[in-house]
Design a protein around this motif. Structure first.
Motif, mmCIF file in Angstrom:
data_model
loop_
_atom_site.group_PDB
_atom_site.id
_atom_site.type_symbol
_atom_site.label_atom_id
_atom_site.label_comp_id
_atom_site.label_asym_id
_atom_site.label_seq_id
_atom_site.Cartn_x
_atom_site.Cartn_y
_atom_site.Cartn_z
ATOM 1 N N LEU A 49 0.820 -1.206 0.000
ATOM 2 C CA LEU A 49 0.000 0.000 0.000
ATOM 3 C C LEU A 49 0.858 1.261 0.000
ATOM 4 N N ALA A 50 1.987 1.229 0.713
ATOM 5 C CA ALA A 50 2.891 2.385 0.707
ATOM 6 C C ALA A 50 3.399 2.653 -0.704
ATOM 7 N N ILE A 51 3.774 1.597 -1.412
ATOM 8 C CA ILE A 51 4.247 1.745 -2.795
ATOM 9 C C ILE A 51 3.135 2.278 -3.690
ATOM 10 N N ALA A 52 1.925 1.748 -3.512
ATOM 11 C CA ALA A 52 0.797 2.177 -4.348
ATOM 12 C C ALA A 52 0.466 3.649 -4.116
ATOM 13 N N VAL A 53 0.430 4.073 -2.855
ATOM 14 C CA VAL A 53 0.124 5.477 -2.538
ATOM 15 C C VAL A 53 1.226 6.384 -3.081
ATOM 16 N N MET A 54 2.474 5.983 -2.935
ATOM 17 C CA MET A 54 3.591 6.786 -3.427
ATOM 18 C C MET A 54 3.521 6.967 -4.929
ATOM 19 N N HIS A 55 3.237 5.910 -5.642
ATOM 20 C CA HIS A 55 3.157 6.003 -7.107
ATOM 21 C C HIS A 55 1.922 6.774 -7.553
ATOM 22 N N ALA A 56 0.821 6.653 -6.801
ATOM 23 C CA ALA A 56 -0.401 7.360 -7.184
ATOM 24 C C ALA A 56 -0.263 8.868 -6.984
ATOM 25 N N LEU A 57 0.410 9.283 -5.913
ATOM 26 C CA LEU A 57 0.518 10.711 -5.604
ATOM 27 C C LEU A 57 1.821 11.347 -6.086
#
Length: 276
Positions: A49-57
């Protein structure tokens, strides 16, 4: 480490490093299979989830400008909240005090996350632009580690004293209800960080029955009434016979108790007698 990985590593490399590091640490602590699997899964979910949030934002190639910095804080906070929520659910499923854990752990957990994230961003900047002086970061990292360790030790000491006080108060109350027994066993699990807490009440008269109450690791309170002690009550029988306390581990000098411990699929155990 997560912040450095978000900036300097590929998602696959970061995820693999987190899983390997967490796995080695948990195996070293000799956690049981189910607990080990849960903790590794929790690390996998929070890191993903940390990776997903980082890439999304912050985009697929984050840097130290634009939206990458707030995206980093959002990613680490998300991972922290998900990880703590997973632990809270596990405590709730095992019959622990999840509300107390959430109230006590959420503020300090978020504070640690914010401080670690800020220090991690500084580390990324130093490694990216002045790698020759990266060793200077060891000083604040060491100071932060020692501060965390001192705080954790003091907090555990305070919690142990509180648990000891509450347990002593409960022992002076009646134990004729399942709720009272469950509270005492729950406190014992918390105080000693045990997966299973068990209490055996021996019959005082021939016409009475023995009562065994067990709490943990996954099910709720289980009460068994029996005329004769069973094979699984070997530790309670030994304590009653010796009228002494026992601390048993695979390295114990008593091979008989050590073999029974292994046969019961337990890592270690402690038992004592209470007279009342």
């Amino acid at each position: 480490p997560v912040v450095l990985g978000l900036f300097l590593c590929s998602p696959a490399t970061l995820l693999a490093a987190q899983l390997v590091g967490a796995g080695l640490g948990l195996v070293r602590r000799r956690q049981p299979g189910v607990k080990l699997q849960f903790n590794i899964a929790n690390v996998w979910l929070s890191t993903t989830l940390a990776i997903a949030v980082m890439h999304a934002l912050g985009g697929p190639h984050p840097d130290l400008s634009g939206t990458s910095l707030p995206a980093t804080f959002a990613a680490t906070i998300t991972a922290s909240l998900v990880g703590m929520t997973g632990i809270m659910v596990a405590i709730w499923l095992s019959g622990g005090e999840n509300a107390r854990f959430w109230n006590e752990s959420l503020p300090i957990g978020l504070a640690i996350t914010l401080s670690n994230t800020g220090l991690g961003i500084i580390a990324v900047a130093v490694v990216s632009f002045r790698p020759g002086i990266a060793w200077v970061l060891l000083v604040p990292c060491l100071a932060l580690f020692l501060a965390y360790r001192a705080y954790t030790a003091q907090r555990e000491k305070n919690q142990s004293l509180q648990s000891l006080y509450e347990s002593s108060r409960m022992l002076h109350r009646t134990m004729d209800s399942e709720q009272a027994i469950a509270e005492i066993l729950g406190k014992a699990r918390t105080m000693f960080k045990a997966d299973i807490a068990e209490m055996t009440l021996f019959a005082s008269k021939p016409e009475d029955v023995h009562v065994r109450a067990t709490l943990g690791p996954q099910k709720g309170l289980r009460i068994t009434r029996m005329q004769e002690l069973e094979a699984c009550d070997w530790l309670a029988s030994r304590v009653a016979l010796d009228d002494a306390s026992h601390l048993i581990s695979p390295a114990t000098g008593d091979k008989g108790l050590g073999n029974k411990l292994e046969g019961a699929n337990l890592r270690d155990a402690m038992a004592t007698s209470l007279h009342g």
